[in-house]
Design an enzyme around this catalytic site. Structure first.
Site, PDB file in Angstrom:
ATOM      1  N   LYS A 162       0.844  -1.201   0.000  1.00 12.64           N
ATOM      2  CA  LYS A 162       0.000   0.000   0.000  1.00 12.64           C
ATOM      3  C   LYS A 162       0.880   1.253   0.000  1.00 12.64           C
ATOM      4  CE  LYS A 162      -3.485   2.267   2.802  1.00 12.64           C
ATOM      5  NZ  LYS A 162      -4.359   2.184   3.958  1.00 12.64           N
TER       6      LYS A 162
ATOM      7  N   GLU B  77      10.572  -4.884   4.065  1.00 14.31           N
ATOM      8  CA  GLU B  77      10.628  -6.295   3.663  1.00 14.31           C
ATOM      9  C   GLU B  77      10.287  -6.439   2.182  1.00 14.31           C
ATOM     10  OE1 GLU B  77       9.061  -5.073   6.259  1.00 14.31           O
ATOM     11  OE2 GLU B  77       9.443  -6.286   8.053  1.00 14.31           O
TER      12      GLU B  77
ATOM     13  N   GLY C 162      -4.654  -1.906   5.194  1.00 13.00           N
ATOM     14  CA  GLY C 162      -3.964  -3.065   4.624  1.00 13.00           C
ATOM     15  C   GLY C 162      -4.611  -4.381   5.002  1.00 13.00           C
ATOM     16  N   ARG C 163      -4.991  -4.529   6.277  1.00 11.70           N
ATOM     17  CA  ARG C 163      -5.541  -5.820   6.720  1.00 11.70           C
ATOM     18  C   ARG C 163      -6.990  -6.015   6.296  1.00 11.70           C
ATOM     19  NH1 ARG C 163      -4.082  -2.359  10.561  1.00 11.70           N
ATOM     20  NH2 ARG C 163      -5.604  -1.483  12.013  1.00 11.70           N
TER      21      ARG C 163
ATOM     22  N   GLU D 144      -3.809  -6.328  15.286  1.00  9.56           N
ATOM     23  CA  GLU D 144      -3.334  -5.022  14.789  1.00  9.56           C
ATOM     24  C   GLU D 144      -4.473  -3.996  14.870  1.00  9.56           C
ATOM     25  OE1 GLU D 144      -1.867  -4.001  10.565  1.00  9.56           O
ATOM     26  OE2 GLU D 144      -0.006  -4.429  11.617  1.00  9.56           O
TER      27      GLU D 144
ATOM     28  N   HIS E 268      -3.262 -32.927  18.924  1.00  4.64           N
ATOM     29  CA  HIS E 268      -2.088 -33.711  19.300  1.00  4.64           C
ATOM     30  C   HIS E 268      -0.936 -32.810  19.717  1.00  4.64           C
ATOM     31  CE1 HIS E 268      -4.100 -37.321  17.915  1.00  4.64           C
ATOM     32  NE2 HIS E 268      -4.637 -36.510  17.013  1.00  4.64           N
TER      33      HIS E 268
ATOM     34  N   LYS F 230      10.081  -0.146  13.701  1.00 10.91           N
ATOM     35  CA  LYS F 230      10.532   0.121  12.329  1.00 10.91           C
ATOM     36  C   LYS F 230      11.619   1.186  12.339  1.00 10.91           C
ATOM     37  CE  LYS F 230       6.331  -0.763   9.615  1.00 10.91           C
ATOM     38  NZ  LYS F 230       5.301  -0.163   8.783  1.00 10.91           N
TER      39      LYS F 230
HETATM   40  O1  F6P Z   1       3.727  -2.774   9.632  1.00  8.66           O
HETATM   41  C1  F6P Z   1       2.372  -2.969   9.619  1.00  8.66           C
HETATM   42  C2  F6P Z   1       1.788  -2.707   8.253  1.00  8.66           C
HETATM   43  O2  F6P Z   1       1.697  -1.348   8.025  1.00  8.66           O
HETATM   44  C3  F6P Z   1       0.428  -3.368   8.112  1.00  8.66           C
HETATM   45  O3  F6P Z   1      -0.595  -2.619   8.615  1.00  8.66           O
HETATM   46  C4  F6P Z   1       0.366  -3.580   6.635  1.00  8.66           C
HETATM   47  O4  F6P Z   1      -0.613  -4.526   6.278  1.00  8.66           O
HETATM   48  C5  F6P Z   1       1.775  -4.041   6.352  1.00  8.66           C
HETATM   49  O5  F6P Z   1       2.580  -3.277   7.226  1.00  8.66           O
HETATM   50  C6  F6P Z   1       2.240  -3.884   4.937  1.00  8.66           C
HETATM   51  O6  F6P Z   1       2.194  -2.551   4.521  1.00  8.66           O
HETATM   52  P1  F6P Z   1       2.317  -2.174   3.002  1.00  8.66           P
HETATM   53  O7  F6P Z   1       1.164  -2.778   2.274  1.00  8.66           O
HETATM   54  O8  F6P Z   1       2.287  -0.672   2.965  1.00  8.66           O
HETATM   55  O9  F6P Z   1       3.622  -2.712   2.480  1.00  8.66           O
END
Ligand code: F6P
Length: 545
Positions: free
Chosen positions: A204, A210, A265-266, A351, A382, A504
């Site tokens: 987003k 990452e 995002g979620r 979150e 189990h 972060k």
């Molecule tokens: O670090 C949390 C977050 O901002 C989430 O809310 C989000 O889903 C995820 O990182 C990924 O964010 P992006 O879609 O901006 O890479």
């Protein structure tokens, strides 16, 4: 809004809790066994095509009545209508939360034109990939889809693709790379070939460490494996609310699919963030997923609270979290295909509702989100079910089950269903001392305490007729709205996530320090200093290899 704990219904629930906390569900079931309706009939409801049996909970009619009163006093209905209408419900970021508009499919919902346009663009693209018209740089059709994303840009699409794999395009294999740990990328790269791979970079913000680290390494790998740089457009598309950054990265402007600030995002799998889902399942199934969610939206908006599934699920969670003080919640789908659902719900619930200040920024004095965890049944039986049955913590559970299997092994399915139903019954009934003693006999009486089960352990059972795009859409929306109901009662904002920022920021600085052995560590605590120094020493040896 007054503090939730000072609402009349909250105070009444505290008093009510004291009167029923030691009462037993087993007695309640027994007392109502010959009545009509039975306890199960009274406490089972349908909505959005799903069935919720909430009879194995530590509730009476009065509990429910007070919980519904709490929802009304907290303004759940008003806040729900405001969210659907596009009001600024995410107040700290001054945004609406319009994930429901993504599946509304009407022209009078906010942003309807943009949503339809993007949906049509996704569908057209999906058709090209799925029919083999979209070719890689060497003229071969796409066979591998790699979704690069994290959090909401990964968990939803991955969970849905896994859940509905049985309906997926037979010649497309899906891969999800999430972690900045290079192992994640490396393992996927070892399964694919550059000529037939399409990469979807989903972010987003298009600034997430990452995803961008993986995206850069992926681009390098494509080039190293024969893709001319000028042909990147045939192998790489982006999904983002930050189109400029995506284009800056090298994605062709026409290959950028839009996300919007007004969808968290979620909550975004219904948008282009779900492009991987549409590629695997095709536009028709994707639309069914939306239709299922839409049906749950309609249910949430129109059915009175007393028969409203997301409201009931949310209120039961509050009953256990705030009155019984149970601190965790287990999600156990008795459906292997739903095994990523707990991870998806972890982000959705924790979150969204893992907050300590209310919408006005004031510290709150009550508990918020429970620790959500989970595993598919029967695997969990189990591993950790011992603790659920006989441990000292009580964990409310959601069992999720589909009546028809998506495979031909009916004998397996029978066993799966039997285990699911047996677990919730055992947790509710328990085994008394008398029953345990009778079971072991007088010669082994010393074993009886070990075979006793306290019982009275609560669970919901959510029943799907079958695991389809439609029922899965409804199930996800059920939990989205459950989270919203809880946030409203707790008076918190479920749509921001400031809690992820501090780590972060610090990690960026530590990353620089790790790469620079002479950088000052003075401002870190002694533990962090020692860890950095130890890693620096190791990294120095790796650099010299
Ligand atoms: O670090 C949390 C977050 O901002 C989430 O809310 C989000 O889903 C995820 O990182 C990924 O964010 P992006 O879609 O901006 O890479």
């Amino acid at each position: 809004m007054p503090h939730p704990t000072s609402l009349p219904a909250w105070l009444a629930l505290e008093a009510h809790y004291r009167t029923i906390r030691n009462q037993s569900m087993r007695d309640w079931f027994a007392a109502a066994q010959d009545q009509s309706p039975t306890r199960a009939q009274r406490f089972t409801l349908e909505g959005g095509g799903l069935t919720l049996d909430f009879s194995k909970n530590r509730i009476t009619d009065q509990t429910l009545q007070l919980l519904f009163q709490l929802a009304r006093e907290s303004g759940v209905e008003k806040q729900r209508d405001a969210m659907f209408a596009g009001a600024i419900v995410n107040t700290t970021e001054q945004r609406p939360a319009l994930h429901t508009a993504l599946r509304a499919r009407t022209t009078d919902t906010p942003y309807a034109n943009q949503i339809q346009r993007e949906h049509a663009k996704m569908a057209a693209f999906a058709e090209q990939i799925r029919t083999g018209q979209w070719l890689g740089h060497s003229g071969k059709p796409i066979r591998h889809i790699v979704n690069l994303g994290i959090g909401g840009s990964d968990l939803g699409p991955k969970m849905v693709c896994e859940a509905l794999k049985h309906l997926g395009h037979e010649q497309l294999s899906m891969h999800f790379v999430t972690n900045v740990d290079g192992t994640d990328l490396q393992r996927v790269l070892s399964q694919i070939d550059a000529e037939t791979t399409l990469v979807i970079i989903v972010s987003k913000t298009f600034t997430t460490l990452e995803t961008l680290t993986n995206a850069r390494s992926m681009r390098r790998w494509l080039i190293d494996n024969g893709m001319p740089e000028a042909k990147l457009a045939q192998h790489c598309v982006g999904v983002s609310a930050n189109a400029n950054e995506a284009v800056q990265f090298g994605i062709a402007p026409e290959n950028v699919f839009a996300m919007w600030e007004w969808v968290g995002g979620r909550y975004s799998l219904w948008s282009a963030a779900g492009l991987a889902i549409m590629l695997l399942l095709g536009p028709a199934h994707f639309d069914e997923l939306l239709a299922g969610a839409r049906l749950m939206d309609e249910h949430f908006c129109t059915v009175p609270l007393e028969r409203n599934l997301p409201t009931i699920l949310g209120l039961l969670g509050i009953w256990y979290r705030n009155f019984f003080n149970f601190s965790t919640q287990l999600i156990t789908p008795y459906a292997h295909a739903l095994r990523y659902l707990p991870a998806y719900l972890q982000q959705l619930e924790m979150e969204s509702n893992g907050k300590s200040v209310d919408v006005n920024g004031e510290r709150i004095g009550h508990s918020t989100a429970a620790v959500l965890w989970g595993e598919a049944g029967t695997n969990g039986q189990h591993a950790f079910f011992q603790m659920l049955h006989q441990g000292t913590n009580i964990v409310p559970i959601d069992f999720i089950v589909a009546l028809s299997p998506e495979h031909p092994y009916l004998d397996h399915h029978l066993k799966l269903l039997a285990n699911c139903f047996a677990q919730s019954e055992a947790l509710m009934r328990g085994r008394t001392q008398e029953e345990a003693t009778r079971l072991v006999g007088p010669e082994k009486a010393e074993l009886a305490p070990h075979l006793m089960f306290a019982g009275n352990r609560p669970s919901n059972t959510i029943v799907l007729d079958a695991l389809t795009p439609h029922s899965l859409g409804a199930l996800i929306a059920l939990y989205e709205h459950k989270v919203f109901v809880q946030a409203t009662v707790w008076n918190i904002n479920p749509f921001d996530q400031w809690g992820v920022e501090l780590g972060k920021t610090l990690s960026k600085e530590i990353e620089q320090t790790l790469a620079d052995p002479v950088a000052s560590l003075a401002h870190h605590d002694s533990s962090t200093c020692a860890l950095i120094a130890r890693a620096q020493a190791k990294l120095a040896t790796l650099n010299h290899r």
